[in-house]
Design a protein around this motif. Structure first.
Motif, PDB file in Angstrom:
ATOM      1  N   GLY A 100      40.565  40.618  57.090  1.00  0.00           N
ATOM      2  CA  GLY A 100      42.014  40.745  56.984  1.00  0.00           C
ATOM      3  C   GLY A 100      42.441  41.416  55.702  1.00  0.00           C
ATOM      4  O   GLY A 100      42.595  42.639  55.636  1.00  0.00           O
ATOM      5  N   ALA A 101      42.595  40.624  54.640  1.00  0.00           N
ATOM      6  CA  ALA A 101      43.025  41.194  53.359  1.00  0.00           C
ATOM      7  C   ALA A 101      41.959  42.100  52.770  1.00  0.00           C
ATOM      8  O   ALA A 101      42.269  43.081  52.089  1.00  0.00           O
ATOM      9  CB  ALA A 101      43.353  40.056  52.387  1.00  0.00           C
ATOM     10  N   GLY A 102      40.664  41.785  53.039  1.00  0.00           N
ATOM     11  CA  GLY A 102      39.591  42.588  52.461  1.00  0.00           C
ATOM     12  C   GLY A 102      39.366  43.909  53.144  1.00  0.00           C
ATOM     13  O   GLY A 102      38.758  44.819  52.562  1.00  0.00           O
ATOM     14  N   ARG A 150      38.467  41.398  46.673  1.00  0.00           N
ATOM     15  CA  ARG A 150      38.967  42.379  47.649  1.00  0.00           C
ATOM     16  C   ARG A 150      40.442  42.130  47.975  1.00  0.00           C
ATOM     17  O   ARG A 150      41.215  43.085  48.129  1.00  0.00           O
ATOM     18  CB  ARG A 150      38.137  42.289  48.933  1.00  0.00           C
ATOM     19  N   GLU A 151      40.821  40.880  48.081  1.00  0.00           N
ATOM     20  CA  GLU A 151      42.224  40.571  48.355  1.00  0.00           C
ATOM     21  C   GLU A 151      43.115  41.039  47.207  1.00  0.00           C
ATOM     22  O   GLU A 151      44.185  41.620  47.423  1.00  0.00           O
ATOM     23  CB  GLU A 151      42.393  39.066  48.569  1.00  0.00           C
ATOM     24  N   GLY A 152      42.673  40.795  45.974  1.00  0.00           N
ATOM     25  CA  GLY A 152      43.453  41.242  44.821  1.00  0.00           C
ATOM     26  C   GLY A 152      43.536  42.746  44.754  1.00  0.00           C
ATOM     27  O   GLY A 152      44.581  43.320  44.421  1.00  0.00           O
ATOM     28  N   LEU A 153      42.438  43.402  45.093  1.00  0.00           N
ATOM     29  CA  LEU A 153      42.415  44.866  45.092  1.00  0.00           C
ATOM     30  C   LEU A 153      43.411  45.414  46.106  1.00  0.00           C
ATOM     31  O   LEU A 153      44.149  46.370  45.833  1.00  0.00           O
ATOM     32  CB  LEU A 153      41.003  45.350  45.417  1.00  0.00           C
ATOM     33  N   ALA A 154      43.440  44.803  47.292  1.00  0.00           N
ATOM     34  CA  ALA A 154      44.361  45.275  48.323  1.00  0.00           C
ATOM     35  C   ALA A 154      45.809  44.995  47.954  1.00  0.00           C
ATOM     36  O   ALA A 154      46.702  45.808  48.218  1.00  0.00           O
ATOM     37  CB  ALA A 154      44.024  44.595  49.653  1.00  0.00           C
ATOM     38  N   ASP A 200      44.556  47.765  42.269  1.00  0.00           N
ATOM     39  CA  ASP A 200      44.018  47.935  40.912  1.00  0.00           C
ATOM     40  C   ASP A 200      42.499  47.845  40.978  1.00  0.00           C
ATOM     41  O   ASP A 200      41.931  46.778  41.194  1.00  0.00           O
ATOM     42  CB  ASP A 200      44.578  46.848  39.988  1.00  0.00           C
ATOM     43  N   ALA A 201      41.826  48.979  40.809  1.00  0.00           N
ATOM     44  CA  ALA A 201      40.372  49.029  40.903  1.00  0.00           C
ATOM     45  C   ALA A 201      39.703  48.934  39.539  1.00  0.00           C
ATOM     46  O   ALA A 201      38.508  49.187  39.410  1.00  0.00           O
ATOM     47  CB  ALA A 201      39.942  50.321  41.603  1.00  0.00           C
TER      48      ALA A 201
END
Length: 683
Positions: free
Chosen positions: A523-525, A551-555, A559-560
């Motif tokens: 989902g978020a990832g 991955r959720e925070g990245l999406a 911010d990579a």
């Protein structure tokens, strides 16, 4: 003619080998491959049944032949005369109603109206959105609360991975409020048109053709599958229509080709591989057969009619694929699992090699299963068909097409990495018809003046049919029913809990940590299912949990700059050394690396499963969905207090509950939301 008989004998010899020898042992089960190990274990049990069952059947038949001679031939002639006397339309309608009734009894009486396969559930969710007028489901910002196996998020929204034709059929029944009739209705169409087609296909064996149609309607394997709503049913129904229409086009007007072409399109738009195989066989295979003296115009009219019937389905399938998955030829399977889902010899989506050896081994399990399961007889149909090809006289007119109908799906499925007996559902009428022909041919009346040994052998073969059917009714079918019957523990977890307060509700279902991880990564990832399956196997739960959070925070933040946690995302076989699997509670396991640091967040996730877990899929289809409000509860995955709060904000009008066991070994129960959060998550 000699070449044809040689080919038949080679095919018969191979079938005999597959019917009685453990070819499946070529499968490598040394690594962590649960599907392969389970397939081999089931095949071992089936092969033992085949050997002992065949021996008992043959001994009983021989004894009865010694005591009562060829009495089954008298019974058979009487029975065939009776069913031949019924007008064909009435007979076809009768067997269709029989198939419908048996399938409905299976679906309601045995399965209690529940689905038995996650494929059905994923299709049902998609059908719910289609029935409401939407091509996809529009979910709130937490798709992981709804994602189950074989569903995915596209740029437009939530869908299943399946082609559209069967989904549209399901949507029609959902819209009519009659979803329990999906399988029985499709099965009735399949059986009815099979009853109409087989006498045309076997004009010199009309009585046997009608008997085969009756056995098709009564096949336990087909009936149990027809109690559900798998796409095999739409493909099977369309295939029977195609066969009948192609035979009518051969014997009469070319306009029947339009119906044949539409049926081919329906098959391909439901199950592409089997649709292409049987659609080609049922049209070209019939029209190209002798006599070959027809004029070019005869062929052209039927070809154009077939194209006319099939083109709308081709356009619809291409539009659907393009709209949801980006290309006309991009099926949902590939969007969900990647290129490894394609046909051929390569790595499968689970990360394991699928080569010629695996194709041979899994084909062995397929033929062992269907040989017994199609009629639940201890003497397998595959052995009977092998005997027909090896020892029988020339096949009757239409017999060659039956052989192709039975064997081509087996060969086609050998190129596909997923194997189960249901993958040969559409070929079952051909196997049953060939079995009936085998009994009639091999047990025919002995020649005048034949030696006593030959007379006894022919009489014994004549007794094989009634002995096999009696054993099937007395033992095979009851045993199969027992394997399908729900346990009380399972019923407790798949039955909707009673909502104690009036008004709309949202029920958080406490699934396992592995299921929560899988849904979050998809989902978020934004990961594909093949990558998730491999990642779950090749990492500890805690390291993968940290990766999912990253991955959720990245999406969310795009911010990579933050460093990604180190995880093994290799698409490979098995589990790397050093990873241990431990049980947390019944139905809940975790993977750990000895000595790794378990964070507080990981400990909290693990502790939440300590009393047990409940799968979301069996419940989600029974309730409302986002945008589909029919006054039922909304079932969502429990993702922990923080994420659950976002779902509560999205559905403020619904009273929240949690469905969860509250003690070890206890049944799941409905509890108020705050109590559930306190029990599971400590707050």
């Amino acid at each position: 003619m000699r070449l044809r008989k040689t080919v038949e004998r080679i095919a018969g010899g191979l079938l005999l080998v597959f019917a009685f020898l453990p070819i499946y042992r070529v499968l490598d089960t040394t690594g962590e491959a649960p599907f392969r190990q389970a397939s081999v274990d089931i095949a071992d049990v089936t092969l033992e049944l085949v050997w002992w069952g065949s021996l008992v059947t043959i001994l009983l038949a021989g004894l009865l032949a010694h005591l009562a001679g060829g009495l089954p031939r008298v019974w058979g002639r009487w029975f065939l005369a009776r069913i031949e006397a019924v007008p064909l339309p009435s007979y076809a309608l009768g067997v269709a109603l029989l198939g419908f009734t048996l399938a409905l009894i299976a679906g309601v009486g045995l399965f209690d109206g529940f689905y038995t396969n996650v494929d059905e559930i994923a299709s049902r969710l998609n059908a719910e959105f289609l029935a409401s007028g939407s091509l996809v489901g529009i979910l709130p910002d937490l798709p992981e609360a709804w994602l189950i196996p074989n569903t995915l998020m596209t740029g437009d929204g939530f869908v299943s991975q399946y082609p559209p034709a069967h989904l549209m059929v399901m949507a029609l029944f959902v819209r009519l409020g009659a979803s329990v009739f999906v399988g029985p209705t499709l099965f009735a169409i399949m059986v009815g048109f099979t009853a109409l087609a087989l006498p045309r296909l076997l004009p010199n064996r009309v009585g046997l053709a009608r008997a085969a149609a009756l056995l098709t309607a009564m096949s336990p394997f087909l009936v149990f599958l027809a109690g559900g709503a798998l796409s095999h049913l739409t493909a099977g129904a369309a295939g029977a229509v195609c066969l009948y229409a192609a035979l009518r086009a051969r014997d009469g007007g070319w306009g029947w080709g339009v119906l044949a072409g539409g049926a081919v399109g329906m098959m391909v738009s439901s199950r592409p591989l089997i649709g292409l195989i049987l659609g080609t066989l049922f049209t070209l295979g019939i029209w190209v057969a002798p006599p070959l003296t027809r004029r070019v115009g005869w062929w052209m009219r039927r070809a154009l009619a077939t194209a006319l019937g099939g083109i709308p389905f081709a356009i619809g399938l291409g539009w659907y694929n393009h709209a949801l998955f980006g290309r006309v030829g991009a099926f949902g399977y590939l969007a969900a699992f990647g290129e490894d889902h394609r046909l051929g010899f390569h790595r499968d989506p689970w990360g394991y090699s699928y080569q010629l050896g695996e194709a041979l081994g899994f084909t062995s399990t397929d033929l062992l299963s269907v040989g017994v399961q199609f009629l639940e007889t201890p003497l397998p149909l595959t052995a009977l068909v092998a005997a027909l090809l090896l020892a029988g006289r020339k096949l009757p007119r239409g017999g060659g097409l039956l052989i192709g109908w039975a064997l081509l799906p087996v060969l086609g499925n050998a190129l596909y990495w997923f194997h189960a007996s249901r993958m040969l559902f559409e070929a079952a009428p051909a196997w049953i018809a060939l079995g009936v022909l085998a009994f009639a041919e091999l047990g025919r009346e002995p020649e005048s003046g034949a030696p006593p040994v030959r007379i006894l052998a022919r009489n014994a073969v004549a007794w094989l049919a009634p002995v096999s059917l009696v054993l099937a009714v007395a033992w095979g079918v009851p045993e199969r029913v027992r394997t399908y019957r729900w346990s009380q523990e399972t019923l407790d977890r798949i039955t909707q809990p009673s909502i104690p307060t009036p008004g709309p509700a949202i029920v958080f279902v406490h699934t396992s940590w592995n299921e929560r991880l899988s849904a979050s990564l998809q989902g978020a990832g934004g990961m594909r299912q093949d990558s998730v399956i491999s990642a779950l196997r090749r990492n500890s739960n805690c390291s993968l949990h940290q990766f999912a959070v990253y991955r959720e925070g990245l999406a969310r933040e795009n911010d990579a700059s933050r460093p990604a946690p180190v995880v093994d995302l290799l698409q490979g076989e098995g589990t790397p050394p050093g990873i241990e699997r431990q049980a947390v509670a019944p139905g809940a396991t975790v993977r750990l690396i000895p000595g790794e640091t378990i964070t507080d967040a990981c400990l909290r996730e693990m502790s939440a499963d300590r009393f047990g877990v409940v799968a979301l899929a069996p419940l989600i289809w029974q309730g409302d969905l986002p945008g589909v409000d029919r006054g039922r509860p909304l079932y969502v995955r429990d993702l922990g207090p923080d994420k659950n709060a976002r779902l509560l904000a999205a559905f403020p009008e619904r009273t929240p509950y949690v469905f969860v066991p509250k003690a070890p070994e206890a049944a799941a129960e409905l509890v108020p939301f705050q109590e559930g959060m306190r029990v599971l998550w400590g707050g």
